[in-house]
Design a protein around this motif. Sequence first.
Motif, PDB file in Angstrom:
ATOM      1  N   MET A   1     -89.438  50.505  34.926  1.00 42.54           N
ATOM      2  CA  MET A   1     -89.964  49.142  35.027  1.00 42.54           C
ATOM      3  C   MET A   1     -89.621  48.357  33.752  1.00 42.54           C
ATOM      4  N   ILE A   2     -89.170  47.135  33.913  1.00 39.85           N
ATOM      5  CA  ILE A   2     -88.855  46.276  32.765  1.00 39.85           C
ATOM      6  C   ILE A   2     -90.125  45.539  32.357  1.00 39.85           C
ATOM      7  N   TYR A   3     -90.408  45.543  31.076  1.00 43.82           N
ATOM      8  CA  TYR A   3     -91.574  44.836  30.548  1.00 43.82           C
ATOM      9  C   TYR A   3     -91.117  43.561  29.855  1.00 43.82           C
ATOM     10  N   THR A   4     -92.063  42.678  29.575  1.00 44.21           N
ATOM     11  CA  THR A   4     -91.754  41.402  28.940  1.00 44.21           C
ATOM     12  C   THR A   4     -90.978  41.602  27.644  1.00 44.21           C
ATOM     13  N   LYS A   5     -91.434  42.532  26.813  1.00 45.62           N
ATOM     14  CA  LYS A   5     -90.759  42.796  25.541  1.00 45.62           C
ATOM     15  C   LYS A   5     -89.295  43.187  25.775  1.00 45.62           C
ATOM     16  N   ASP A   6     -89.057  44.071  26.750  1.00 46.29           N
ATOM     17  CA  ASP A   6     -87.688  44.516  27.046  1.00 46.29           C
ATOM     18  C   ASP A   6     -86.812  43.344  27.478  1.00 46.29           C
ATOM     19  N   TYR A   7     -87.377  42.479  28.297  1.00 48.20           N
ATOM     20  CA  TYR A   7     -86.620  41.318  28.776  1.00 48.20           C
ATOM     21  C   TYR A   7     -86.120  40.485  27.602  1.00 48.20           C
ATOM     22  N   PHE A   8     -87.013  40.181  26.659  1.00 48.27           N
ATOM     23  CA  PHE A   8     -86.622  39.342  25.527  1.00 48.27           C
ATOM     24  C   PHE A   8     -85.734  40.085  24.525  1.00 48.27           C
ATOM     25  N   GLU A   9     -85.915  41.398  24.411  1.00 49.03           N
ATOM     26  CA  GLU A   9     -85.001  42.190  23.574  1.00 49.03           C
ATOM     27  C   GLU A   9     -83.574  42.086  24.126  1.00 49.03           C
ATOM     28  N   ASN A  10     -83.466  42.201  25.445  1.00 43.78           N
ATOM     29  CA  ASN A  10     -82.151  42.145  26.090  1.00 43.78           C
ATOM     30  C   ASN A  10     -81.515  40.761  26.013  1.00 43.78           C
ATOM     31  N   MET A  11     -82.338  39.720  25.923  1.00 46.27           N
ATOM     32  CA  MET A  11     -81.833  38.344  25.910  1.00 46.27           C
ATOM     33  C   MET A  11     -81.561  37.804  24.505  1.00 46.27           C
ATOM     34  N   ALA A  12     -82.039  38.477  23.490  1.00 48.03           N
ATOM     35  CA  ALA A  12     -82.043  37.930  22.122  1.00 48.03           C
ATOM     36  C   ALA A  12     -80.673  37.471  21.631  1.00 48.03           C
ATOM     37  N   GLN A  13     -79.652  38.290  21.795  1.00 47.20           N
ATOM     38  CA  GLN A  13     -78.333  37.967  21.238  1.00 47.20           C
ATOM     39  C   GLN A  13     -77.727  36.701  21.832  1.00 47.20           C
ATOM     40  N   LYS A  14     -78.029  36.433  23.097  1.00 48.81           N
ATOM     41  CA  LYS A  14     -77.441  35.243  23.731  1.00 48.81           C
ATOM     42  C   LYS A  14     -78.424  34.089  23.880  1.00 48.81           C
ATOM     43  N   TRP A  15     -79.660  34.273  23.369  1.00 51.46           N
ATOM     44  CA  TRP A  15     -80.724  33.294  23.578  1.00 51.46           C
ATOM     45  C   TRP A  15     -80.334  31.884  23.119  1.00 51.46           C
ATOM     46  N   ASP A  16     -79.819  31.774  21.907  1.00 53.52           N
ATOM     47  CA  ASP A  16     -79.492  30.439  21.365  1.00 53.52           C
ATOM     48  C   ASP A  16     -78.351  29.762  22.112  1.00 53.52           C
ATOM     49  N   GLU A  17     -77.534  30.548  22.794  1.00 54.02           N
ATOM     50  CA  GLU A  17     -76.433  29.967  23.572  1.00 54.02           C
ATOM     51  C   GLU A  17     -76.922  29.425  24.915  1.00 54.02           C
ATOM     52  N   ILE A  18     -77.874  30.127  25.530  1.00 45.51           N
ATOM     53  CA  ILE A  18     -78.267  29.744  26.896  1.00 45.51           C
ATOM     54  C   ILE A  18     -79.524  28.887  26.974  1.00 45.51           C
ATOM     55  N   VAL A  19     -80.356  28.920  25.925  1.00 51.22           N
ATOM     56  CA  VAL A  19     -81.597  28.136  25.956  1.00 51.22           C
ATOM     57  C   VAL A  19     -81.480  26.971  24.978  1.00 51.22           C
ATOM     58  N   LYS A  20     -81.503  25.787  25.505  1.00 51.03           N
ATOM     59  CA  LYS A  20     -81.362  24.584  24.678  1.00 51.03           C
ATOM     60  C   LYS A  20     -82.691  23.829  24.624  1.00 51.03           C
ATOM     61  N   HIS A  21     -83.028  23.335  23.441  1.00 50.68           N
ATOM     62  CA  HIS A  21     -84.273  22.589  23.254  1.00 50.68           C
ATOM     63  C   HIS A  21     -83.942  21.174  22.791  1.00 50.68           C
ATOM     64  N   ASN A  22     -84.573  20.202  23.415  1.00 50.73           N
ATOM     65  CA  ASN A  22     -84.351  18.805  23.088  1.00 50.73           C
ATOM     66  C   ASN A  22     -85.085  18.458  21.784  1.00 50.73           C
ATOM     67  N   LYS A  23     -84.326  18.110  20.758  1.00 46.79           N
ATOM     68  CA  LYS A  23     -84.913  17.837  19.432  1.00 46.79           C
ATOM     69  C   LYS A  23     -85.923  16.702  19.473  1.00 46.79           C
ATOM     70  N   ASP A  24     -85.609  15.653  20.227  1.00 41.18           N
ATOM     71  CA  ASP A  24     -86.521  14.503  20.298  1.00 41.18           C
ATOM     72  C   ASP A  24     -87.857  14.888  20.932  1.00 41.18           C
ATOM     73  N   LYS A  25     -87.796  15.748  21.945  1.00 39.27           N
ATOM     74  CA  LYS A  25     -89.035  16.194  22.595  1.00 39.27           C
ATOM     75  C   LYS A  25     -89.858  17.074  21.648  1.00 39.27           C
ATOM     76  N   ILE A  26     -89.174  17.952  20.913  1.00 41.94           N
ATOM     77  CA  ILE A  26     -89.888  18.796  19.942  1.00 41.94           C
ATOM     78  C   ILE A  26     -90.564  17.930  18.896  1.00 41.94           C
ATOM     79  N   GLU A  27     -89.842  16.952  18.379  1.00 43.90           N
ATOM     80  CA  GLU A  27     -90.410  16.040  17.368  1.00 43.90           C
ATOM     81  C   GLU A  27     -91.623  15.306  17.944  1.00 43.90           C
ATOM     82  N   ALA A  28     -91.503  14.852  19.184  1.00 42.16           N
ATOM     83  CA  ALA A  28     -92.604  14.110  19.813  1.00 42.16           C
ATOM     84  C   ALA A  28     -93.836  15.003  19.992  1.00 42.16           C
TER      85      ALA A  28
END
Length: 196
Positions: free
Chosen positions: A1-28
């Motif tokens: 069974m895959i757990y939440t921690k495992d999911y994010f461990e597996n995604m870590a290396q490519k996270w910044d490439e696939i997940v984009k955050h809108n700077k203006d929204k973060i600032e707001a």
Amino acid sequence: MIYTKDYFENMAQKWDEIVKHNKDKIEAILDMIGIKEGSCVLDVGCGTGVLVEYLQKRTGQKGKIFCVDISEKMIEIAKSKYKNFSNVTFINDDVNNLKFKDYFDFIICYSVFPHFEDKRKTLLHLTSMLKKGGYLAIAHSQSRKAINDLHKNLAYPINTHLLPGINYFKLLSSKKLAILKSVDDSDKYVVIFKKI
């Protein structure tokens, strides 16, 4: 069974490439929260350090920023990106294991709340770590519907991790925690509490 921690461990290396955050929204969102210079802040589920630069800009060198994430690989990436930030501490652990008491001025759960297994328990624990008069924010730079639609289409267990409606938090408000602001529109989802 895959757990939440495992999911994010597996995604870590490519996270910044696939997940984009809108700077203006973060600032707001951070403007809504109102972080002041010299504040002590806990960034819960910090991932690869999405908020670090924004928080540093607000707290200044006199502030303290603690970033916690359950994924060791996410923390490693965040540390490598921000190794020159002397007032930032990275912690690899489940936030529910942290032992701070009445310590933080601000606690921010940005893009993480759906992933808490026991949301009520975690909310109570976060409250215990806040100073009296401190602020807790649960925030996403997308609507609740967009977050939940996204999660439903991802792999298990993330497809079961849903963001509750604002009324969920109204029911959890207590003598210690009051909702100051809540927004769930097409742009963002933000609930800001104050410890009283």
